[in-house]
Design a protein around this motif. Sequence first.
Motif, mmCIF file in Angstrom:
data_model
loop_
_atom_site.group_PDB
_atom_site.id
_atom_site.type_symbol
_atom_site.label_atom_id
_atom_site.label_comp_id
_atom_site.label_asym_id
_atom_site.label_seq_id
_atom_site.Cartn_x
_atom_site.Cartn_y
_atom_site.Cartn_z
ATOM 1 N N ASN A 64 0.829 -1.198 0.000
ATOM 2 C CA ASN A 64 0.000 0.000 0.000
ATOM 3 C C ASN A 64 0.873 1.261 0.000
ATOM 4 O OD1 ASN A 64 0.770 0.546 2.610
ATOM 5 N ND2 ASN A 64 -1.226 0.083 3.523
ATOM 6 N N ASP A 65 0.239 2.410 -0.015
ATOM 7 C CA ASP A 65 0.984 3.653 -0.147
ATOM 8 C C ASP A 65 1.878 3.932 1.047
ATOM 9 O OD1 ASP A 65 -0.261 4.009 -2.545
ATOM 10 O OD2 ASP A 65 -1.737 5.457 -1.808
ATOM 11 N N LEU A 66 1.360 3.595 2.230
ATOM 12 C CA LEU A 66 2.124 3.859 3.445
ATOM 13 C C LEU A 66 3.422 3.058 3.428
ATOM 14 C CD1 LEU A 66 1.570 5.699 5.769
ATOM 15 C CD2 LEU A 66 0.513 3.812 7.000
ATOM 16 N N VAL A 105 15.417 3.391 -8.517
ATOM 17 C CA VAL A 105 14.377 2.387 -8.263
ATOM 18 C C VAL A 105 12.998 3.010 -8.506
ATOM 19 C CG1 VAL A 105 13.340 0.850 -6.542
ATOM 20 C CG2 VAL A 105 15.813 1.304 -6.492
ATOM 21 N N SER A 106 12.168 2.311 -9.276
ATOM 22 C CA SER A 106 10.787 2.762 -9.463
ATOM 23 C C SER A 106 9.939 2.181 -8.342
ATOM 24 C CB SER A 106 10.249 2.304 -10.814
ATOM 25 O OG SER A 106 10.713 3.150 -11.836
ATOM 26 N N LEU A 107 8.865 2.902 -7.991
ATOM 27 C CA LEU A 107 8.073 2.509 -6.834
ATOM 28 C C LEU A 107 6.581 2.659 -7.149
ATOM 29 C CD1 LEU A 107 8.625 1.614 -3.940
ATOM 30 C CD2 LEU A 107 8.728 4.026 -3.278
ATOM 31 N N VAL A 108 5.820 1.603 -6.845
ATOM 32 C CA VAL A 108 4.371 1.675 -7.033
ATOM 33 C C VAL A 108 3.683 1.335 -5.712
ATOM 34 C CG1 VAL A 108 2.376 0.745 -8.260
ATOM 35 C CG2 VAL A 108 4.548 1.002 -9.453
ATOM 36 N N GLY A 109 2.676 2.118 -5.374
ATOM 37 C CA GLY A 109 1.920 1.871 -4.144
ATOM 38 C C GLY A 109 0.553 1.271 -4.444
ATOM 39 N N TYR A 110 -0.303 1.325 -3.450
ATOM 40 C CA TYR A 110 -1.642 0.769 -3.640
ATOM 41 C C TYR A 110 -2.598 1.528 -2.739
ATOM 42 C CZ TYR A 110 -4.747 -3.030 -5.167
ATOM 43 O OH TYR A 110 -5.722 -3.777 -5.773
ATOM 44 N N ASP A 111 -3.644 2.046 -3.282
ATOM 45 C CA ASP A 111 -4.741 2.705 -2.564
ATOM 46 C C ASP A 111 -5.060 4.110 -3.073
ATOM 47 O OD1 ASP A 111 -5.426 0.657 -0.954
ATOM 48 O OD2 ASP A 111 -4.508 1.438 0.873
ATOM 49 N N ASN A 112 -4.048 4.740 -3.679
ATOM 50 C CA ASN A 112 -4.218 6.137 -4.085
ATOM 51 C C ASN A 112 -4.734 6.974 -2.925
ATOM 52 O OD1 ASN A 112 -4.190 8.393 -5.708
ATOM 53 N ND2 ASN A 112 -6.236 8.017 -6.547
ATOM 54 N N ASN A 126 -5.513 2.720 -7.871
ATOM 55 C CA ASN A 126 -6.671 3.420 -7.330
ATOM 56 C C ASN A 126 -7.886 2.507 -7.257
ATOM 57 O OD1 ASN A 126 -8.251 5.838 -6.601
ATOM 58 N ND2 ASN A 126 -9.232 5.422 -8.578
ATOM 59 N N GLN A 127 -8.495 2.460 -6.068
ATOM 60 C CA GLN A 127 -9.751 1.737 -5.930
ATOM 61 C C GLN A 127 -10.861 2.769 -5.989
ATOM 62 O OE1 GLN A 127 -9.847 -1.071 -2.712
ATOM 63 N NE2 GLN A 127 -7.677 -0.783 -2.269
ATOM 64 N N PRO A 128 -11.813 2.568 -6.870
ATOM 65 C CA PRO A 128 -12.891 3.555 -6.976
ATOM 66 C C PRO A 128 -13.812 3.479 -5.753
ATOM 67 C CG PRO A 128 -13.186 1.798 -8.588
ATOM 68 C CD PRO A 128 -11.977 1.456 -7.795
ATOM 69 N N ARG A 129 -13.433 4.179 -4.717
ATOM 70 C CA ARG A 129 -14.120 4.051 -3.433
ATOM 71 C C ARG A 129 -15.540 4.584 -3.445
ATOM 72 N NH1 ARG A 129 -8.406 5.616 -1.187
ATOM 73 N NH2 ARG A 129 -8.593 6.779 -3.109
ATOM 74 N N THR A 174 -7.933 0.961 -11.031
ATOM 75 C CA THR A 174 -7.193 1.569 -12.137
ATOM 76 C C THR A 174 -5.819 1.987 -11.644
ATOM 77 O OG1 THR A 174 -8.093 3.729 -11.553
ATOM 78 C CG2 THR A 174 -9.267 2.480 -13.226
ATOM 79 N N LEU A 175 -4.935 2.262 -12.578
ATOM 80 C CA LEU A 175 -3.591 2.688 -12.185
ATOM 81 C C LEU A 175 -3.464 4.193 -12.348
ATOM 82 C CD1 LEU A 175 -0.821 1.358 -11.358
ATOM 83 C CD2 LEU A 175 -0.132 1.829 -13.712
ATOM 84 N N VAL A 176 -2.944 4.849 -11.335
ATOM 85 C CA VAL A 176 -2.673 6.287 -11.419
ATOM 86 C C VAL A 176 -1.167 6.463 -11.525
ATOM 87 C CG1 VAL A 176 -2.883 8.505 -10.263
ATOM 88 C CG2 VAL A 176 -4.682 6.784 -9.996
ATOM 89 N N VAL A 177 -0.737 6.926 -12.688
ATOM 90 C CA VAL A 177 0.706 7.051 -12.901
ATOM 91 C C VAL A 177 1.173 8.435 -12.455
ATOM 92 C CG1 VAL A 177 2.573 7.018 -14.592
ATOM 93 C CG2 VAL A 177 0.646 5.431 -14.805
ATOM 94 N N ARG A 178 2.129 8.442 -11.543
ATOM 95 C CA ARG A 178 2.714 9.709 -11.113
ATOM 96 C C ARG A 178 4.222 9.631 -11.343
ATOM 97 N NH1 ARG A 178 -1.075 9.385 -6.798
ATOM 98 N NH2 ARG A 178 -2.900 10.668 -7.225
ATOM 99 N N SER A 179 4.979 10.355 -10.575
ATOM 100 C CA SER A 179 6.399 10.441 -10.919
ATOM 101 C C SER A 179 7.316 9.491 -10.149
ATOM 102 C CB SER A 179 6.875 11.882 -10.741
ATOM 103 O OG SER A 179 6.758 12.258 -9.399
ATOM 104 N N SER A 180 6.769 8.464 -9.545
ATOM 105 C CA SER A 180 7.650 7.537 -8.828
ATOM 106 C C SER A 180 8.058 6.337 -9.689
ATOM 107 C CB SER A 180 6.976 7.049 -7.548
ATOM 108 O OG SER A 180 5.891 6.201 -7.867
ATOM 109 N N THR A 181 7.619 6.363 -10.932
ATOM 110 C CA THR A 181 8.000 5.274 -11.831
ATOM 111 C C THR A 181 8.586 5.824 -13.125
ATOM 112 O OG1 THR A 181 5.688 5.220 -12.554
ATOM 113 C CG2 THR A 181 6.377 3.516 -11.024
ATOM 114 N N ALA A 182 9.596 5.151 -13.627
ATOM 115 C CA ALA A 182 10.236 5.545 -14.891
ATOM 116 C C ALA A 182 10.989 4.324 -15.424
ATOM 117 C CB ALA A 182 11.211 6.697 -14.661
#
Lengths: 328, 328
Positions: free
Chosen positions: B239-241, B261-268, B283-286, B316-324
């Motif tokens: 998860n994100d934390l 290192v690229s990093l992906v979390g979970y929960d948005n 992202n979980q469509p809460r 869905t996946l929310v792409v931000r700047s922690s991955t490249a």
Amino acid sequence: MEDVARGAGVSRALVSLVFRDSPRVSDRSRARVLQVADQLGYRPNAMARGLASRHGRTVGVLINDLHNPFFAEIVDGIEALADALGFRLLLGHGGGSARELSVLGTILEFRPAGLVLLSPDTPSGVIAQQVGGVPVVVVGRPVRRPGMDTVVNDEAHGARLAVEHLAQLGHRRIAHVSGGARGAGAKQRARGYGVAMRALGLGADACVVPGGFTEQDGVEAAARILADGEPPTAIFAANDLVAVGVMAVLDDHGLAVPGDVSLVGYDNSALARVRHVDLTTVNQPRHEMGQLALACLLERIRGERDRAVLHRITPTLVVRSSTAAPRA
Amino acid sequence: MEDVARGAGVSRALVSLVFRDSPRVSDRSRARVLQVADQLGYRPNAMARGLASRHGRTVGVLINDLHNPFFAEIVDGIEALADALGFRLLLGHGGGSARELSVLGTILEFRPAGLVLLSPDTPSGVIAQQVGGVPVVVVGRPVRRPGMDTVVNDEAHGARLAVEHLAQLGHRRIAHVSGGARGAGAKQRARGYGVAMRALGLGADACVVPGGFTEQDGVEAAARILADGEPPTAIFAANDLVAVGVMAVLDDHGLAVPGDVSLVGYDNSALARVRHVDLTTVNQPRHEMGQLALACLLERIRGERDRAVLHRITPTLVVRSSTAAPRA
DNA sequence: ACAGGGTGTTAGAGCGCTCTAACGATCGTT
DNA sequence: AACGATCGTTAGAGCGCTCTAACACCCTGT
């Protein structure tokens, strides 16, 4: 209830007494009634109970914003006391002032004995008119109105703690990013900052940058500060989120925290505790605020007090690694 | 109500009809009743209403943890639909499984038409026994039990999105910090990761590091990863934390995200949106989950459906700047 | 043996509303 | 003009509990 009474060989009224924890019931009867009730899956009907009894043991709690964990901890405090005293809570979620009023109406339809409002958006005049004679405690927003009690944080004191901490480390040019004109407590924090700066003889170095309560506000304020020539050696932000925004911009400009600039937030939110952020911040004892709010409400419900009171809770400073002595 | 009826010159029953929005009332009568009611400050008594009517228009919502903003957004979704359909919500706050059961009891005393349980801690067997015949929807935890519907996130799909995104960027050695053995959805995410890696022909590079759902878990897992020789070029956290914890350790070791290192979390979560963090995450469509949960509950309340259903929401996946792309 | 003070229990009248069944009024139809 | 259909309205019986007042019962003391 009838069935339970029949099953236990007693009258309906006695079953009622058992479920009201009356001391006038023999242990033997109580035990039998409870056993039969459990066996039959009987559960008292809160509606009927509320209808028949005059003194409700239900307290309504209106949460301004469920997304803000700040309120969760206040609710924790309220719950702790309510559990201990046998009161049940009816939680409502505002979220936008239009909805807030309608949710307030819904809660009132359940005829609560009292109401705790957490940072309500609705003007106190409107609230007073809606609630009628129901006792109300407002948390987080000072309200001067007979019949409404208030629990607030001593914002000025919190600001002073922040400023004094920074001054003690040797900072003189301490800027403040304010929470704007509308945010709860923003003005008091800014004023407390000003008073503290003057009290330390730093009045000439005082500088308030208008902001808000979002990260973006922090970003914009920091950009403005850095554009204005020589930056201050310390920044006191209106809350943690703003501080994080400021931190991001400082980082972008190659300024280290706390090496080049010390940073203090406000709220001691979960964000401030994140390892990467590790923000020195002003802590509001939220749990205590919640408990105090309910205690205060109960005094009024019980008719023990009539005049309005304003409780001002004293915040504390949590020192983490975002503050240090300024570079010599 | 009597007073309102008298004031408007109609019978008590007609006033009742007006407040129940019955179409069988003339506009003239309705207007007059409403006017008199407003003037007298009359507000229907939800207790009496609930007692007298058989079909409650109240739905209970049990929130596992008020501190977790994750649930707030689900509640938003529930509220949106409830408002539109004229249902009132009774919010309860669990927090610890012992309290959860007692809060559930309190809500049940209000005889709600149905119950939405957000990630309950209590075993479903115990819940089933407590609620009796009241329809229940469980959100966030798959429960296989007749009479209980479920709304869950498609964790495996979320994990696949993360892995495929990283693979597409060119990563091959993608590690996963799992959420441990007990966390909600942790096992499914880990399994989804494994399946996705194998499907991409990266099964040999798959590596699951046991963790948890806290920042500290991320810190410890990252430390372990870095101690094991050559680090992976990408990490998918439970998860994100956890991702933030990993990020802090990478930073301490002078490894840049996403440079090294690229990093992906979970929960948005809100944390992922913080400028400084700016985490690519699942992202979980809460909001949608909340709406679906209530809609699903209503079907059952209305008796339109009898068999249990399990709704699996697609994240869905929310792409931000922690991955490249990995360093060549 | 009997008054007196508990203690334990009970009958029955509401609490404020909804809902069923039935009613009078108004309408269009024959 | 008489008819049923429809509309708007009403009386009155609960919903499941609490609470008051009264009542049976068991002690104790004289």
